[in-house]
Motif scaffolding. Structure first.
Motif, PDB file in Angstrom:
ATOM      1  N   ILE A   5       0.908  -1.142   0.056  1.00  0.00           N
ATOM      2  CA  ILE A   5       0.060   0.111  -0.010  1.00  0.00           C
ATOM      3  C   ILE A   5       0.889   1.260   0.138  1.00  0.00           C
ATOM      4  CG2 ILE A   5      -1.490   1.204   1.565  1.00  0.00           C
ATOM      5  CD1 ILE A   5      -3.118  -0.847   2.312  1.00  0.00           C
ATOM      6  N   PHE A   6       0.529   2.305  -0.723  1.00  0.00           N
ATOM      7  CA  PHE A   6       1.220   3.584  -0.709  1.00  0.00           C
ATOM      8  C   PHE A   6       0.194   4.514  -0.560  1.00  0.00           C
ATOM      9  CE2 PHE A   6       2.913   7.292  -1.939  1.00  0.00           C
ATOM     10  CZ  PHE A   6       4.208   7.404  -1.479  1.00  0.00           C
ATOM     11  N   SER A   7       0.421   5.544   0.473  1.00  0.00           N
ATOM     12  CA  SER A   7      -0.509   6.767   0.424  1.00  0.00           C
ATOM     13  C   SER A   7       0.297   7.663   0.801  1.00  0.00           C
ATOM     14  CB  SER A   7      -1.685   6.507   1.286  1.00  0.00           C
ATOM     15  OG  SER A   7      -2.683   7.588   1.052  1.00  0.00           O
ATOM     16  N   GLY A   8      -0.152   8.938   0.592  1.00  0.00           N
ATOM     17  CA  GLY A   8       0.478  10.175   0.873  1.00  0.00           C
ATOM     18  C   GLY A   8      -0.447  11.313   1.597  1.00  0.00           C
ATOM     19  N   VAL A   9      -0.029  12.158   2.143  1.00  0.00           N
ATOM     20  CA  VAL A   9      -0.880  13.036   2.899  1.00  0.00           C
ATOM     21  C   VAL A   9      -0.108  14.351   3.041  1.00  0.00           C
ATOM     22  CG1 VAL A   9       0.083  12.566   5.328  1.00  0.00           C
ATOM     23  CG2 VAL A   9      -2.193  13.601   5.035  1.00  0.00           C
ATOM     24  N   GLN A  10      -1.014  15.459   2.630  1.00  0.00           N
ATOM     25  CA  GLN A  10      -0.260  16.693   2.180  1.00  0.00           C
ATOM     26  C   GLN A  10      -0.154  17.385   3.816  1.00  0.00           C
ATOM     27  OE1 GLN A  10      -0.785  19.535  -0.577  1.00  0.00           O
ATOM     28  NE2 GLN A  10      -2.191  18.287  -1.599  1.00  0.00           N
ATOM     29  N   PRO A  11       1.170  17.841   4.146  1.00  0.00           N
ATOM     30  CA  PRO A  11       1.254  18.744   5.410  1.00  0.00           C
ATOM     31  C   PRO A  11       0.779  20.201   5.251  1.00  0.00           C
ATOM     32  CG  PRO A  11       3.109  18.792   4.278  1.00  0.00           C
ATOM     33  CD  PRO A  11       2.196  17.940   3.188  1.00  0.00           C
ATOM     34  N   LEU A  43       6.781  17.948  -1.145  1.00  0.00           N
ATOM     35  CA  LEU A  43       6.702  18.404  -2.479  1.00  0.00           C
ATOM     36  C   LEU A  43       5.344  19.046  -3.102  1.00  0.00           C
ATOM     37  CD1 LEU A  43       9.422  15.669  -3.882  1.00  0.00           C
ATOM     38  CD2 LEU A  43       9.679  18.056  -2.977  1.00  0.00           C
ATOM     39  N   HIS A  44       4.493  18.071  -2.759  1.00  0.00           N
ATOM     40  CA  HIS A  44       3.323  18.158  -3.201  1.00  0.00           C
ATOM     41  C   HIS A  44       2.653  19.613  -2.621  1.00  0.00           C
ATOM     42  CE1 HIS A  44       2.906  14.237  -4.766  1.00  0.00           C
ATOM     43  NE2 HIS A  44       1.792  14.780  -5.691  1.00  0.00           N
ATOM     44  N   ALA A  45       2.967  19.863  -1.470  1.00  0.00           N
ATOM     45  CA  ALA A  45       2.284  20.922  -0.616  1.00  0.00           C
ATOM     46  C   ALA A  45       2.643  22.332  -1.440  1.00  0.00           C
ATOM     47  CB  ALA A  45       2.795  20.973   0.937  1.00  0.00           C
ATOM     48  N   ILE A 126       1.172  19.799 -12.828  1.00  0.00           N
ATOM     49  CA  ILE A 126       2.059  18.478 -12.886  1.00  0.00           C
ATOM     50  C   ILE A 126       1.808  17.676 -11.591  1.00  0.00           C
ATOM     51  CG2 ILE A 126       4.456  17.609 -13.044  1.00  0.00           C
ATOM     52  CD1 ILE A 126       3.684  19.443 -15.477  1.00  0.00           C
ATOM     53  N   TYR A 127       1.041  18.268 -10.668  1.00  0.00           N
ATOM     54  CA  TYR A 127       0.778  17.752  -9.374  1.00  0.00           C
ATOM     55  C   TYR A 127       0.396  16.032  -9.687  1.00  0.00           C
ATOM     56  CZ  TYR A 127      -1.950  17.143  -4.933  1.00  0.00           C
ATOM     57  OH  TYR A 127      -2.388  16.620  -3.719  1.00  0.00           O
ATOM     58  N   PRO A 128      -0.493  15.839 -10.454  1.00  0.00           N
ATOM     59  CA  PRO A 128      -1.048  14.433 -10.644  1.00  0.00           C
ATOM     60  C   PRO A 128       0.267  13.409 -10.977  1.00  0.00           C
ATOM     61  CG  PRO A 128      -2.330  15.827 -11.749  1.00  0.00           C
ATOM     62  CD  PRO A 128      -1.440  16.641 -11.283  1.00  0.00           C
ATOM     63  N   LEU A 130       3.469  13.903 -10.239  1.00  0.00           N
ATOM     64  CA  LEU A 130       4.217  13.711  -9.064  1.00  0.00           C
ATOM     65  C   LEU A 130       3.455  12.677  -8.152  1.00  0.00           C
ATOM     66  CD1 LEU A 130       6.716  14.612  -7.288  1.00  0.00           C
ATOM     67  CD2 LEU A 130       5.314  16.287  -6.318  1.00  0.00           C
ATOM     68  N   MET A 131       2.280  12.630  -8.056  1.00  0.00           N
ATOM     69  CA  MET A 131       1.677  11.551  -7.408  1.00  0.00           C
ATOM     70  C   MET A 131       1.861  10.285  -8.143  1.00  0.00           C
ATOM     71  SD  MET A 131      -2.325  11.889  -5.979  1.00  0.00           S
ATOM     72  CE  MET A 131      -3.256  10.294  -5.761  1.00  0.00           C
ATOM     73  N   ALA A 132       1.907  10.334  -9.377  1.00  0.00           N
ATOM     74  CA  ALA A 132       1.956   8.918 -10.208  1.00  0.00           C
ATOM     75  C   ALA A 132       3.410   8.423  -9.898  1.00  0.00           C
ATOM     76  CB  ALA A 132       1.911   9.079 -11.697  1.00  0.00           C
ATOM     77  N   ASP A 134       5.049   8.872  -7.116  1.00  0.00           N
ATOM     78  CA  ASP A 134       4.955   8.641  -5.377  1.00  0.00           C
ATOM     79  C   ASP A 134       4.747   7.107  -5.632  1.00  0.00           C
ATOM     80  OD1 ASP A 134       5.440  10.959  -4.985  1.00  0.00           O
ATOM     81  OD2 ASP A 134       3.355  11.372  -4.209  1.00  0.00           O
ATOM     82  N   ILE A 135       3.608   6.736  -6.309  1.00  0.00           N
ATOM     83  CA  ILE A 135       2.897   5.506  -6.352  1.00  0.00           C
ATOM     84  C   ILE A 135       3.847   4.471  -7.032  1.00  0.00           C
ATOM     85  CG2 ILE A 135       0.874   4.111  -6.918  1.00  0.00           C
ATOM     86  CD1 ILE A 135      -0.664   6.936  -6.711  1.00  0.00           C
ATOM     87  N   LEU A 136       4.171   4.773  -8.224  1.00  0.00           N
ATOM     88  CA  LEU A 136       5.045   4.007  -8.896  1.00  0.00           C
ATOM     89  C   LEU A 136       6.170   3.261  -8.660  1.00  0.00           C
ATOM     90  CD1 LEU A 136       3.719   5.327 -12.489  1.00  0.00           C
ATOM     91  CD2 LEU A 136       2.896   3.263 -11.146  1.00  0.00           C
ATOM     92  N   LEU A 142      -1.998  -1.027  -3.968  1.00  0.00           N
ATOM     93  CA  LEU A 142      -2.979  -0.440  -3.633  1.00  0.00           C
ATOM     94  C   LEU A 142      -2.977   0.912  -2.941  1.00  0.00           C
ATOM     95  CD1 LEU A 142      -4.639  -3.497  -1.601  1.00  0.00           C
ATOM     96  CD2 LEU A 142      -5.421  -2.765  -3.807  1.00  0.00           C
ATOM     97  N   VAL A 143      -3.896   1.784  -3.399  1.00  0.00           N
ATOM     98  CA  VAL A 143      -3.553   3.387  -2.995  1.00  0.00           C
ATOM     99  C   VAL A 143      -4.932   3.754  -2.279  1.00  0.00           C
ATOM    100  CG1 VAL A 143      -3.058   5.552  -3.711  1.00  0.00           C
ATOM    101  CG2 VAL A 143      -2.112   3.541  -4.960  1.00  0.00           C
ATOM    102  N   PRO A 144      -4.704   3.933  -0.956  1.00  0.00           N
ATOM    103  CA  PRO A 144      -6.044   4.311  -0.180  1.00  0.00           C
ATOM    104  C   PRO A 144      -6.367   5.708  -0.324  1.00  0.00           C
ATOM    105  CG  PRO A 144      -4.372   3.560   1.323  1.00  0.00           C
ATOM    106  CD  PRO A 144      -3.880   3.635   0.053  1.00  0.00           C
ATOM    107  N   VAL A 145      -7.360   6.190  -1.046  1.00  0.00           N
ATOM    108  CA  VAL A 145      -7.406   7.616  -1.241  1.00  0.00           C
ATOM    109  C   VAL A 145      -8.725   8.025  -1.123  1.00  0.00           C
ATOM    110  CG1 VAL A 145      -5.309   8.421  -2.344  1.00  0.00           C
ATOM    111  CG2 VAL A 145      -7.201   7.479  -3.701  1.00  0.00           C
ATOM    112  N   GLY A 146      -9.133   9.248  -0.840  1.00  0.00           N
ATOM    113  CA  GLY A 146     -10.652   9.548  -1.157  1.00  0.00           C
ATOM    114  C   GLY A 146     -11.070   9.765  -2.533  1.00  0.00           C
ATOM    115  N   ASP A 148     -11.934  12.126  -4.182  1.00  0.00           N
ATOM    116  CA  ASP A 148     -11.423  13.323  -4.596  1.00  0.00           C
ATOM    117  C   ASP A 148     -10.081  12.982  -5.507  1.00  0.00           C
ATOM    118  OD1 ASP A 148     -10.175  13.143  -2.216  1.00  0.00           O
ATOM    119  OD2 ASP A 148      -9.329  15.017  -2.586  1.00  0.00           O
ATOM    120  N   GLN A 149      -9.269  11.973  -4.798  1.00  0.00           N
ATOM    121  CA  GLN A 149      -8.204  11.509  -5.451  1.00  0.00           C
ATOM    122  C   GLN A 149      -8.077  10.389  -6.498  1.00  0.00           C
ATOM    123  OE1 GLN A 149      -5.135  13.238  -4.870  1.00  0.00           O
ATOM    124  NE2 GLN A 149      -6.592  14.702  -4.075  1.00  0.00           N
ATOM    125  N   SER A 150      -9.479   9.794  -6.767  1.00  0.00           N
ATOM    126  CA  SER A 150      -9.459   8.578  -7.660  1.00  0.00           C
ATOM    127  C   SER A 150      -9.107   8.816  -8.860  1.00  0.00           C
ATOM    128  CB  SER A 150     -10.879   7.653  -7.453  1.00  0.00           C
ATOM    129  OG  SER A 150     -11.695   8.540  -7.610  1.00  0.00           O
TER     130      SER A 150
END
Ligand code: TRP
Length: 328
Positions: A5-11, A43-45, A126-128, A130-132, A134-136, A142-146, A148-150
Motif C-alpha cells: 500500500i502507498f499513500s501520501g498526505v499533504q502537510p 513536494l506536493h504541498a 504537474i501535481y498528478p 508527481l503523485m503517479a 510516488d505510487i509507481l 493499492l492506494v487508499p485515497v478519498g 477526490d483523488q481517484s
C-alpha cells in the motif's frame, strides 16, 4: 508476499476528526495484512504557496499524528517525500510521457487553478504526475485515497500502462483501495459538505488539536434541523452525521445508537457525540504532544523510513533510467 500500500498526505492544514475516522484509524487496521508505506508529501504541498515555518512544523506534526493514531512505525514505513530525491526525478521522466490534454482534464486542477487568475503555478498542473511517481516508485498494488483523488490514481494507471507498453514491464499497475471501514464525516455547520481541513470556515471542523473547550462548543453548536427526532436518514444530514461519529467511535451500528437515544432530544445526541469525540481525541493529543516534545524519536522514525523508501525507489528508478537509455 504481502500486497503493498502507498499513500501520501499533504502537510497543509491541520488534520481533523474526519481524517482520523476516515483514514488514520483505518490505516492502523491494515498494518498486519499489508506492507504499507506512507509519505508526508511536502513536494506536493509547495504547489501552492506555503509559509516556511508552518510547512516545517506541520510536516512534523502530521507525522506525529499518524503515529499517535496507532499506525506503528515498526510495522509501516513513514518518510518525508523530499528526503527521497527519486520522487522528483521520476516525476520529470513521467512528465515527459504525459499529455497536456489528460492533465487539463483533472478535476482538481480545474478547481484549484481557478483560484489563481493569470498566475497558475505550473506545479499545480504537474501535481498528478508527481503523485503517479510516488505510487509507481514503490510498485504499490493499492492506494487508499478519498474519492477526490481517484481520478489521479486512474491517471497513474494510464501512465504506468503507457510506460510499460513503450519500454517493457516496469511498473505495477495500482488500484484505488476502498476501505471496508470507510467513513465520511461531514462539516458540523454544513453537514452536506465533507469535513475538510482546507475548508474556509472552521466552526464546523473538529481539528485533532482543538482545545477540549473548543470541541465541546463546536459540537454543541452543530447544525441539526427542526424535525426534533433522532433518526438516521438523508433528510436530517446533521443528525445523521452526529450518529455516524458516535457509531464509528463506539464501534456500534447506527441503528444501535438510534435505539439507545430513542425518545431523547438533540441535546442528548450532542452530549453523546461530544463524549465520544473527546474519548478518542484527548488521548490522541497527549501522545501527539509527547512525540513533538521528543524530536529525536520522530527523527529516528523518518530517517529510517527514508532509508527503506530510498532503497525501493532507487531500484525502480534505475530500471526506468536503463530502459529509457540513460547511461548509468
Ligand atoms: N494528492 C493526495 C491528496 O491530496 C496526496 C498524495 C500525494 C497521495 N501523493 C500521493 C495520495 C500518493 C496517495 C498516493 O490527498
Amino acid at each position: 508476499m504481502k500486497k503493498r500500500i502507498f499513500s501520501g498526505v499533504q502537510p497543509s492544514g491541520d488534520l481533523t476528526l474526519g481524517n482520523y475516522l476516515g483514514a488514520l484509524r483505518n490505516w492502523a487496521k491494515l498494518q498486519d495484512e499489508y506492507d504499507a508505506i506512507y509519505s508526508i508529501v511536502d513536494l506536493h504541498a509547495i504547489t501552492v504557496k506555503q509559509d516556511s515555518k508552518q510547512l516545517h512544523h506541520r510536516t512534523l506534526q502530521n507525522l506525529a499524528m499518524y503515529i499517535a493514531s496507532g499506525v506503528d512505525p515498526k510495522k509501516n514505513t513513514f518518510f518525508i517525500q523530499s528526503h527521497v530525491k527519486e520522487h522528483s526525478e521520476l516525476s520529470w521522466i513521467l512528465t515527459c510521457n504525459s499529455y497536456m490534454g489528460e492533465l487539463s482534464r483533472m478535476t482538481q486542477y480545474k478547481d484549484k487553478s481557478q483560484r489563481h487568475g493569470d498566475s497558475i503555478p505550473a506545479g499545480l498542473f504537474i501535481y498528478p504526475v508527481l503523485m503517479a511517481a510516488d505510487i509507481l516508485l514503490y510498485q504499490a498494488d493499492l492506494v487508499p485515497v478519498g474519492d477526490d483523488q481517484s481520478q489521479h490514481v486512474e491517471l497513474t494507471r494510464d501512465l504506468a500502462i503507457r510506460f510499460n507498453n513503450a519500454y517493457g514491464e516496469t511498473f505495477t499497475i495500482p488500484k484505488t483501495y476502498t476501505s471496508p471501514f470507510g467513513a465520511r464525516i461531514y462539516d458540523l455547520q454544513t453537514p452536506t459538505k465533507l469535513m475538510s481541513k482546507s475548508a474556509e470556515a472552521q466552526a464546523g471542523i473538529i481539528f485533532l488539536l482543538d482545545d477540549e473547550k473548543v470541541i465541546r462548543r463546536k459540537i454543541a453548536r452543530s447544525v441539526t434541523d427542526n424535525v426534533g427526532l433522532i433518526q438516521y436518514n438523508d433528510e436530517q444530514p446533521g443528525v445523521k452525521n452526529l450518529l455516524n461519529i458516535i457509531a464509528l467511535i463506539r464501534d456500534k451500528t447506527t441503528a444501535q445508537v438510534v435505539q439507545e437515544l430513542e425518545g431523547k432530544g438533540y441535546k442528548a445526541l450532542k452530549d453523546e457525540a461530544t463524549d465520544a469525540a473527546l474519548s478518542v481525541i484527548l488521548p490522541l493529543q497527549k501522545r501527539i504532544y509527547e512525540l513533538l516534545a521528543d524530536p529525536a524519536e520522530l527523527a529516528g522514525i523518518y530517517t529510517s523510513g527514508a532509508e527503506r523508501a530510498r532503497d525501493i525507489a532507487a531500484t525502480t528508478l534505475d530500471d526506468v533510467k536503463q530502459k529509457i537509455g540513460f547511461v548509468l
